[in-house]
Scaffold this motif. Structure first.
Motif: not given
Lengths: 321, 209
Positions: A82-85, A192-193, A223-225, A239-240
């Motif tokens: 789940n990384f809607y970005e 932003p998240y 979620g790098a880096p 959070i990523k």
């Protein structure tokens, strides 16, 4: 109603493994030659922990906080996010984050600290000793994974920047760049998240800043880096791709809390007795297990009650969900 | 009989009344076959339970839209032979809806009837989904020619229940969605068009009386 907090007696010894045991297993793995890359690619045998041995961060100390649960396969950890970005489907990030470049990267430290500033990532993480931590990861959607993270305690970093007495909360912000994060073109979330922790939650030894998993740098889709990992809270708190850490006096508003205050609270601690309004949180689907098998009971604080229950002593966890 | 006559007229086109029923039947079962095939070939993704439940729900909804499209296509596009597949489409839709419910009962709840009852009572989107399924049952039971004859005019009134049922199905989809509403919005727009056609026809009839 009262919430039953597990005492340390209820936590199976198998869940929290002594560091010596981990070191012992490492020795065993070495002896039987599991270090060889050829065998490591062999896949899901019972010694799946062996896979963590390879890679950039191969000789990290194993944290005593590590769970002894069977690891989720790397392909699942890096293929279901789940990384809607990078898109709203859980299969999008692995595809759409492929070309994401997280180098160079800088992190800004702001707010109630004595030593604010903007730091490039290398300098930012240099002072801290990396370790490997195997954590259970429970998504608010009702599925879970077990992930070998590489990182350092957030507390180490917070001490470095000397928060003032006004610093009651820590707010985290993800990169907002529609060119690099194509999912942000859609306004599915207010970008932003952002996420937040109470300062004592942030200082808890379990709270981790992760820069890698499975012995290598974080895959972009994970979620790098650099990301947060708060194992006793639902996954969206972790959070990523963090670009900003702000120390605040007042409780920050987190993204999901903003768009669904009835569904996603500020705390969002894993709690089988406090349901999400739309689905029960009593059980979880362990990713990697057969879909026709029963799900598993979810544990209060995701099984980390011994380390974190005291943070919420006297609080009504139904109200402060 | 008319099949034979018509088939000459249309034999060169895809729209062949004799073939339409088996063709639609097979087409509608392809998604299920695909799901089963993927199930045996590790093709259901990282969370197969989620894939199965969602895919079955999606297809129940798509086929519901196909069912509702039959009448407008007959009247506007003149595809009169489509009436032969309307009942079958409705029954296949119910079949997918049943599998969707079964997948929830098994893969999501693992037959924990206590939890299932609680879920149905407590969670609006599940309450609505379940109610949608229950309301389909009388339509299925009265779908035979015999029942059609026996119920006469009331049959039509009863089967117009599919309009509110279809609205409920779409709201069920909206209520389970977390943040990205694109797909349910598309479904809602198509459904609105299909229902608007009925309203249009209804008011036109009223005027002519």
């Amino acid at each position: 109603m009262s919430i039953i907090i597990k005492s340390s007696d209820d936590i199976l010894p198998s869940e929290i493994t002594d560091q010596k045991v981990f070191e012992g297993r490492r020795e065993f793995i070495k002896k039987i030659g599991f270090g060889s890359a050829a065998l490591l690619t062999g896949g899901h045998i019972s010694l799946s922990h062996a896979k963590t041995a390879a890679g950039k961060y191969s000789d990290l100390p194993k944290s005593a906080f590590s769970a002894a649960d069977k690891l989720t396969d790397f392909s699942d950890v890096s293929g279901y996010n789940n990384f809607y970005e990078f898109g709203t489907s859980k299969y999008d990030p692995a595809q759409k984050a492929k070309s994401f470049n997280s180098d160079p990267w800088s992190v800004a430290i702001e707010g109630e600290v004595e030593k604010p500033g903007v730091f490039n990532l290398e300098d930012f993480i240099k002072p801290y000793a990396l370790e490997e931590r195997i954590y259970r990861f429970r998504c608010v959607e009702g599925w879970s994974m077990v992930i070998p993270w590489v990182g350092f305690p957030l507390a180490d970093m917070i001490k470095q920047f000397k928060p003032t007495s006004k610093a009651k909360y820590v707010e985290f912000v993800t990169l907002y760049d529609t060119k690099r994060m194509p999912g942000q073109v859609l306004k599915v979330l207010p970008w932003p998240y952002t996420e937040g922790l109470r300062i004592d939650e942030a200082m808890n030894p379990l709270t981790l800043m992760a820069v890698g998993l499975y012995g290598n740098d974080l895959p972009n889709q994970n979620g790098a880096p650099i990301r947060l990992v708060v194992p006793w809270k639902y996954g969206f708190k972790s959070i990523k791709s963090i670009v900003k850490i702000r120390f605040t006096e007042h409780q920050p508003l987190s993204t999901w809390n903003k768009i669904g205050p009835k569904e996603y609270g500020f705390y969002s601690n894993v709690n089988p007795q406090v349901d999400h309004p739309r689905w029960s949180q009593k059980t979880e689907r362990k990713i990697g297990e057969p879909f026709w098998a029963p799900k598993h009971d979810t544990q209060i604080f995701n099984g980390y009650a011994e380390q974190v229950a005291h943070l919420y002593a006297g609080m009504d966890l139904k109200k402060n969900f | 009989m008319d099949t034979v006559i018509n088939s000459n007229k249309y034999s060169s086109s895809l729209y062949n009344p004799a073939l339409i029923k088996p063709a639609v039947f097979i087409l509608c079962l392809l998604p299920l076959m695909n799901l089963v095939w993927n199930g045996f070939n590790q093709g259901l993704g990282v969370n197969p339970a989620e894939t199965i439940i969602r895919t079955l729900g999606d297809w129940a909804l798509y086929i519901l839209l196909f069912t509702l499209a039959v009448t407008p296509l007959r009247k506007i596009a003149g595809l009169t032979a489509l009436i032969r597949v309307r009942r079958m489409l409705g029954l296949i839709m119910f079949f997918y809806a049943s599998l969707h419910l079964l997948a929830y009962v098994w893969f999501d709840q693992y037959f924990d009837w206590n939890e299932i009852v609680k879920d149905i009572i407590k969670r609006p989107f599940i309450t609505l989904g379940f109610a949608t399924f229950i309301l389909l049952i009388p339509l299925v039971l009265t779908s035979t020619n015999k029942m059609m004859k026996r119920l006469k005019r009331r049959w039509k009134t009863l089967h117009q229940m599919i309009y509110p049922i279809s609205l409920m199905a779409v709201v069920h989809y909206f209520w389970m969605t977390r943040a990205d509403f694109r797909q349910p919005v598309i479904i809602a727009i198509i459904l609105s068009g299909l229902l608007a056609y009925r309203l249009f026809v209804y008011f036109k009839k009223q005027q002519s009386i």
